[in-house]
Design an enzyme around this catalytic site. Structure first.
Site, PDB file in Angstrom:
ATOM      1  N   VAL A 117       0.837  -1.198   0.000  1.00 47.46           N
ATOM      2  CA  VAL A 117       0.000   0.000   0.000  1.00 47.46           C
ATOM      3  C   VAL A 117       0.878   1.256   0.000  1.00 47.46           C
ATOM      4  O   VAL A 117       0.994   1.951  -1.010  1.00 47.46           O
ATOM      5  CB  VAL A 117      -0.957  -0.005   1.216  1.00 47.46           C
ATOM      6  CG1 VAL A 117      -1.712   1.312   1.325  1.00 47.46           C
ATOM      7  CG2 VAL A 117      -1.940  -1.168   1.103  1.00 47.46           C
ATOM      8  N   CYS A 118       1.514   1.502   1.117  1.00 40.00           N
ATOM      9  CA  CYS A 118       2.225   2.763   1.295  1.00 40.00           C
ATOM     10  C   CYS A 118       3.414   2.878   0.360  1.00 40.00           C
ATOM     11  O   CYS A 118       3.833   3.978   0.008  1.00 40.00           O
ATOM     12  CB  CYS A 118       2.655   2.900   2.749  1.00 40.00           C
ATOM     13  SG  CYS A 118       1.253   2.652   3.861  1.00 40.00           S
TER      14      CYS A 118
END
Lengths: 208, 208, 208, 208, 208, 208, 208, 208
Positions: A117-118
């Site tokens: 995600v990040c």
């Protein structure tokens, strides 16, 4: 017809540290915590050593995700620090993108928590805008090996280059003669095996 | 020349749950059963939370493959439910394809049992018809790591994007500010580490 | 612009079993012997069940590599059997290539020992001549995971599709209704978990 | 000369749940979080089902160790709950020992976080005072396999019996005929594979 | 002061096969299914080969646990077969204990599913009554390595000897000269590596 | 449209051994030391056997990296030996590139320590200049599996072919009949399982 | 009350090498072949270095088990060599026991293939006759970790001491000053990491 | 009849750090180097924090084993430091034993490299002389898991208690109230997960 080898260049690279927060770190289970902490701090020291513009960003620090780990805050007191109010993909935050573009660099070295995600989201967004993206795999962590593996496949499909902090440091440095002591210190501080080699060597050659 | 980053969009995505049947689940040995059950239910909750059109399908429920797990049946009482009389590739079933097309969505989120058959076959067929396909790797299970790895290679070769339920939820949500409580609840229910962060946070800030 | 999904077709596929010899099998250490034996015999039963033309070949049977395992010899008494006098890549053997071409099939299902040599070499040669190649990963064995992983990367780079015997059987069969009993027997004989499902099912429904 | 087999007896056993706190759980890395959460809740359900006196205790809830996980607090509202002000070994806390002794039971079933401290210390102390001690290994967690293994060796040296929640439930129940539905429900709620067996069975025999 | 080495003796040993049922087998995840099936059948063949009295028992065959696997039923048509109505510990069943005692043997070879319950409970009970107990570890299965390890510790504490079907066969046979062909056949049927050795040997020495 | 299969050709290949130094070897932890040493010496023997031009290079021998392992120095006394004064990427060293080009070969077989730096950097540079590059994965080592995996992804993205010393030897040899004894000796010296096959074979056929 | 520490004594120890035969070695899968071969040869070199009486024995060399590996035969040309005609437990062979007793030593260092049979059986028999038995775990191999683990439990229950060749060599040597060069050579030949340390050291201190 | 629980007592314990030398550390491969370094320094900090008498010893510092790691030398400038001239078992060195006895403590906490020699030998010797011995397993390293496991079995057979640095610190401290800040700092410096808990806690409660 061969695409030229895109090589990290210390005059053209910036480092993006995404969401290394005290709470989120408890989610990282694909790398042991001792090792992961060491890798993140090694990447930070690498950024400092090569004087790469570095950008810090966090997601929801006030909530359960927790604050940025204090070591990073302390090491980059003057770096742009974007505490995102809600955007999950840092690239969706205009201030963050502006900070990236303000560096004037075209090579982005990204690490963060969690990988799929990040790290993956801004990596894919940056690729789409024409940046060369290098993900530091061992300073990025996630839930387990399946998650990591899936994230890596998605990123390599899009053209991300997967590296490690050690590989990146070597590619940035190019030649030991540029500064033997500096690079040696970076390695000694973060690679116990290398530190041991240096200790034995120093003892035998300098009697210390 | 860069291909645009194909990003999950909650207004353009549908979820296909393929063959999560009580009998077939005994074949899944590349993910532990506790974890796998949690991942499948997390994906289902994600679909519900984002109101994504969801399609259920099974293969030979009357025989040894067994019935769809009751939790999924209960959670999607109004979803199209195609009990395939024999087609192994769900995409070979006209009713299934019609249900997919009736959603009007171009992004398909697929998970199922077993990965190299019930997931890979419709994924490859859907890619061929121009859909963007996102396979939820951790809600898809199979016999062992060799099987999984082979299936992943075949699917990525064809352009499938490999994701996890957590990554998909984050990419669909885009911004915590859209609904902090809703996404937080989804994570709290399916990520014990995150639940613990929320528990500690709530205790300290709200005295509960 | 999407390349069509190349799907195994039982009317257009042949099976090549390469160097499953009693001596060479002692080199296989990336899959446990019980499981590997089962996978190879499952693939053989699959070939028989779908009546796919099958070709056997061995390397240096008279020397330490040892004879073809007797089960395969017995199962395909009428198959072309090319005991190569020395060619390591079976595709370098004219008789072998002639046998392959004589089948008239364009899809080749290949398995053998060891993966990076006896499988990868003819797979790459066949791709070069325009065949569609499907390697059965779990009926192919080698020294360790590094070796297997390297071989898989080289083959996928060239366009080989990686499958398993179970995935191949499902893709060839297409629809359970074509023959429930036949496919069920194949699975029951080679997937203990599936056999158990069938046993419980039969007991409850037929009292046997 | 054979020592009699010390068998769990539901009329003579108490359960001690030690330090399952939201913060401390982030230290547990020898069991995956999904599975660990399930095991702890299964043990709690077992204690409730067999009406075993249960004692809760925590260490420093107000600090970083965090509160007891809310599920346990909710499940045992009337259980003695000793929030230890500082004793690391729960057995050093007089109130805790008094609560244990007040149960009148001589068999102690212990689980907690982390294994080599919060479990092993009271287990060793209890053995010394003549209790029979049964440690539920899969509801006790710690940093890694080395830590777990070392703790197990120390405890078995002292005479602790290592069990799992499933083994303990079976030994307490003795005979399915005592209550088929009750034990079945416990298993169905915490063993996905068993739940699947029950689902398939119910479908075939009761048409549900 | 040394305790004599208790050695398996084919004239004094009986085999107890506990709860190898089609449903329960889906719970076994500490050994791969192909390998586990092979080990169980190898143990059965060993019992037959050495003409050891063998006792079959099951728990709740009519319910989700499922029937005894048909191979065992077929192989021991005349063996005592105790379908326990509810006792979890087979030793709590009088008919079972009577059958064991009726064999007149003092050495019990036990295997079953799952290890920490169906194997450990009767093993501990039998030890208490003065039998010498040998648990066949690789023909006994359970949920995972933690569960297996805990069960092994508990059993060895009590004096159980841990063996494997191969070790037991060798200790029972004592001397190859008692019957080379018989033991060789047992190994050839259940140890693929040994079968390969025999194949190569036969080819070179007998031209077959 | 298929790209021709680029096959190792013993008349067109050179071997580059990069930084197998006594100190750096302590960093290699993704392959066990016994096995790694064997693989490196096997590759060296392969180069000698096929009379491939071989180039040795080291980085900073006088410092903690330590000297080239003596076995390689002894085996290639006349090979170009470039002790790089500081360039991390060997391809940045003009003398090294000149030595490579002086061989007149277009296929480069590369192995070294560590994989993501000493191997990947020159491999990527050589690809860029149009060489065909074959990395010998099992004679190249690095810190751990994450590092190796990342390096492999980066190299395969660029077109490197991943091989092993055994695969390379087989592809170079083409046909056993070119020299049975020579290839057999190479295998016997570096593959214990193969040596055992040869020992048993020789005993049975030649009485030795 | 403490039992004295039974310490290996080079004047009171003999080495028994049991069934390291070319065929049987293909059964060893709990240790990699490169590493296992190295360990067995290291143990042999240790026996030679300390001039320990050494006894060789094999089982059925003429059959598929194959001949003793030639390295051992060559290293101990004058050692008693008992080719057992059929006894599986070497201790059942009178000639073998006589050879052991003829050494006059009370400490037996045993290694062999496979661990749970060829090692465990004579180890248990020797313990029963009052010998001190030291099993060299890393020069003994078997089918898998379950088998090894079970064999270790049975042997330690009986009082066997588990060691490794390195530990045994250190305990026999007692003091480096007895012969630095000899022990250093033994380690250098069989521990690549140690060899590297010696290479670096020699280069720095002696310029070689 | 129960043996009293021997519990670490900070007034009766001494720490022995054996052979943590720069060269020997390259032999440690059963624990990752980052983690191992952290564990050793944590143990040293624990010794300092509890003011336990600490003894340093090394083997052959001048040779390839290399010097004691400088961190330990710096941390214990006034500790007895016995550079053994040749004894492999530190307990064979009179000066070392004298130093141990001079502490007047009866509980010895031992860690070192490598586990089966430098730790196990003095541990066994100390047990024989009536000391209570606690081996810190995670600050002791060796070649691989087989070696570690064998060493643990030998030591536990003799009565050694296996612990970890964290368990030892907790058992020595007894009660958080003795010094919350001191113990918290020790944990924060060596357990990244615990540090994160403290960071989040401090931020929420103290705004820092």
């Amino acid at each position: 017809m061969t695409k030229p080898y895109v090589r990290l260049d210390k005059d053209n690279a910036a480092v993006l540290l995404v969401d290394h927060q005290a709470g989120l770190l408890s989610l990282v289970r694909d790398i042991d915590p001792d090792k992961f902490k060491n890798n993140v701090l090694a990447l930070a020291d690498m950024a400092t050593y090569f004087k790469l513009p570095t950008i810090l960003t966090t997601s929801f620090e006030q909530g359960p995700n927790g604050p940025l780990v204090p070591e990073l805050k302390a090491q980059f007191p003057d770096a742009p620090y974007i505490a995102r109010p809600g955007n999950i993909n840092a690239w969706d935050n205009e201030e963050f993108v502006a900070a990236v573009k303000a560096t004037g660099k075209r090579q982005l070295i990204i690490a963060g928590v969690v990988t799929e995600v990040c790290v993956a989201f801004p990596a894919l967004s940056a690729i789409e805008e024409g940046f060369d993206v290098f993900v530091i795999t061992d300073a990025s962590g996630t839930f387990n090996e399946i998650t990591r593996h899936a994230a890596w496949e998605r990123m390599t499909q899009a053209g991300v280059q997967l590296m490690t902090w050690f590989g990146a440091a070597c590619e940035l440095h190019r030649d030991w003669r540029n500064d033997i002591e500096g690079l040696g210190t970076l390695f000694s501080n973060h690679i116990p095996d290398y530190r041991n080699l240096m200790t034995s060597y120093a003892t035998l050659t300098q009697g210390k």
